[in-house]
Design an enzyme around this catalytic site. Sequence first.
Site, short mmCIF file in Angstrom:
data_model
loop_
_atom_site.label_atom_id
_atom_site.label_comp_id
_atom_site.label_asym_id
_atom_site.label_seq_id
_atom_site.Cartn_x
_atom_site.Cartn_y
_atom_site.Cartn_z
N LYS A 197 -48.39 11.04 42.66
CA LYS A 197 -47.38 10.05 43.02
C LYS A 197 -46.02 10.50 42.48
O LYS A 197 -45.74 10.43 41.30
CB LYS A 197 -47.75 8.69 42.45
CG LYS A 197 -46.87 7.71 42.95
CD LYS A 197 -46.25 6.56 42.64
CE LYS A 197 -45.07 6.06 42.10
NZ LYS A 197 -43.82 6.71 42.36
N GLU A 272 -46.29 11.97 28.84
CA GLU A 272 -45.15 12.82 28.48
C GLU A 272 -43.92 11.94 28.67
O GLU A 272 -43.46 11.73 29.79
CB GLU A 272 -45.09 14.05 29.39
CG GLU A 272 -46.30 14.96 29.29
CD GLU A 272 -46.37 15.72 27.97
OE1 GLU A 272 -45.37 15.73 27.21
OE2 GLU A 272 -47.43 16.28 27.67
N CYS A 306 -35.88 15.64 29.42
CA CYS A 306 -36.54 14.87 28.37
C CYS A 306 -36.23 15.44 27.00
O CYS A 306 -36.19 14.72 26.02
CB CYS A 306 -38.04 14.86 28.62
SG CYS A 306 -38.75 16.49 28.81
N GLU A 407 -32.80 6.47 24.41
CA GLU A 407 -32.59 7.58 25.33
C GLU A 407 -31.63 7.17 26.45
O GLU A 407 -31.84 6.17 27.12
CB GLU A 407 -33.94 7.98 25.95
CG GLU A 407 -33.85 9.25 26.79
CD GLU A 407 -35.14 9.54 27.54
OE1 GLU A 407 -35.71 8.61 28.13
OE2 GLU A 407 -35.57 10.71 27.54
#
Length: 514
Positions: A197, A272, A306, A407
């Site tokens: 997906k 992750e 990331c 973040e």
Amino acid sequence: MTSPFPTPVNDTIETTAAGPDGRPRYSHYIDGAFVPPAGGQYFDSSDPVTGEVWAEIARGQAEDVDAACEAAHRAFEAPEWRGLSASARGRLMRRLGDLILENADWLAAVEMKDNGKLIAELGNQMRYMANYYYYYGGLADKIEGATIPTDKPGVFNFTRYEPIGVVACIMPWNSPLPLTSLKLAPALAAGNTVVLKPSEFTSASLLEFVKLVELAGFPKGVVNVVTGFGHEMGNALVSHKLVERIAFTGGPEAGRIINEQAARSMKRVTMELGGKSPNIIFEDADLDQAVKGAVAGIFAASGQTCVAGSRLLLQRSIHDAFLDRLVDFLKGIRFGHPNDPETQIAPISTVPQMEKIEAYVRIAQEEGARLVRGGRRAEVPGYPNGLFYEPTIFADVTNDMRIAQEEVFGPVLSVIPFEDEDDAVRIANDIDFGLAAGIWTRDLARGVRMTERVRAGTIWVNNYRSTSTTSPFGGFKMSGTGREGGIPGMMEYLELKSVWISTDVEIPNPFIRR
Ligand code: NAD
């Protein structure tokens, strides 16, 4: 309509149909065919450089997920896949690697249309991606069990690794194909089947990529793709009874929801997730290299990685001078179309991401951080609707501010001073994340000490953003669980079975455990 992106290798596989207004329409890919969504609905995909809607993507729902999982399950049980030897699986994977290499420029062009990343970086990434399939294809027939000397007489014990079953892989938009391959390659090498997906912002590249999977000769149903919005059809995929493992890359919020859902049916997971990685510069560092390391850490890919080194920890004795050098380095940087090899800064990939960056810049100012550079959209001639944002630097940041703890996933750097090694370690670790860290020093002993003391899954000394197919990658704390890459990345897709064979003719006393 075959495809808006004809492959050099083969253009007879029809990846799209024409939508009502003539735009290409992408459907799901289930059981080796492009299948329209059960609900008949599509959503728009737009180009981040021009803002123009260029394609329509199938808006999946539970029924589509069900069809994909059923197909993957059938393929898992079928002799065409289950009956293949590990060596034969490895050969298929290497064939896919060859096709990726031959079509790398094409894949880069599709990926660029989707997320607006620099073509120069994408070309390298796509070529490199072939290595995932070569590496894991090579490992397919080298995962061995053990014969175990037990303390029980009359039985022989050995272990074997087996595929888990149907694996659901859920990806973000920032590096769609490489992040898919980090899951797909080990999952296939281990003998699983998959339902992929992609992000709702970047679905087209994966739907084009499956052409190569088909051309490589994988049996139908081994690789399936369903598209749509995570909050609409994600739950159906994550909680599907035929899915036994979930591999997720994305933000901590979705990660937490998915982890909780997966736990209800005891599905195996890798997560992750995001980061807020410290890039730590000591006064004895090679400062020319460290400036480049700071830029690579936060402004490459406009900070949409990331591992972004979004907290720059500067030793106080070099704080002001280093900041001046950094600002100088950024003078004259070139914004532009990602297709232009001279462009250094490409657009932000999505409108919600742009809004998030703007919100965090406001938050930082309200918190009292000092804006040193940027803090606004960049106007780029020729691209009035392009999502460009100036590299932004905040100084006088304290580690308790939201701009230091949360973040942003954009080109926004928080600069935090530190006094000495202990202080750097304290600040670096005082955070919920633990994905990566950079350390810049000429003192190797200090470098090694820091790699032991900083809590993160990847630590770079005097470099930043190096990764390899052969090396594990993953997070500590809220940055995730499990590892991708290397042999640990393969083991995530295998179940371990312990087998006991009696070598005694006589069954001992059945009422007493041997
Ligand atoms: P996101 O979490 O919003 O979405 C990621 C994927 O999850 C998308 O496909 C989305 O549709 C799906 N999703 C969302 N909610 C879901 C739900 N409830 N159930 C099932 N699926 C759901 O993340 P994003 O904005 O696409 O990507 C940016 C994030 O990804 C950042 O936090 C970044 O740090 C992280 N990331 C991590 C790594 C890593 O390896 N650690 C790599 C790249 C990006």
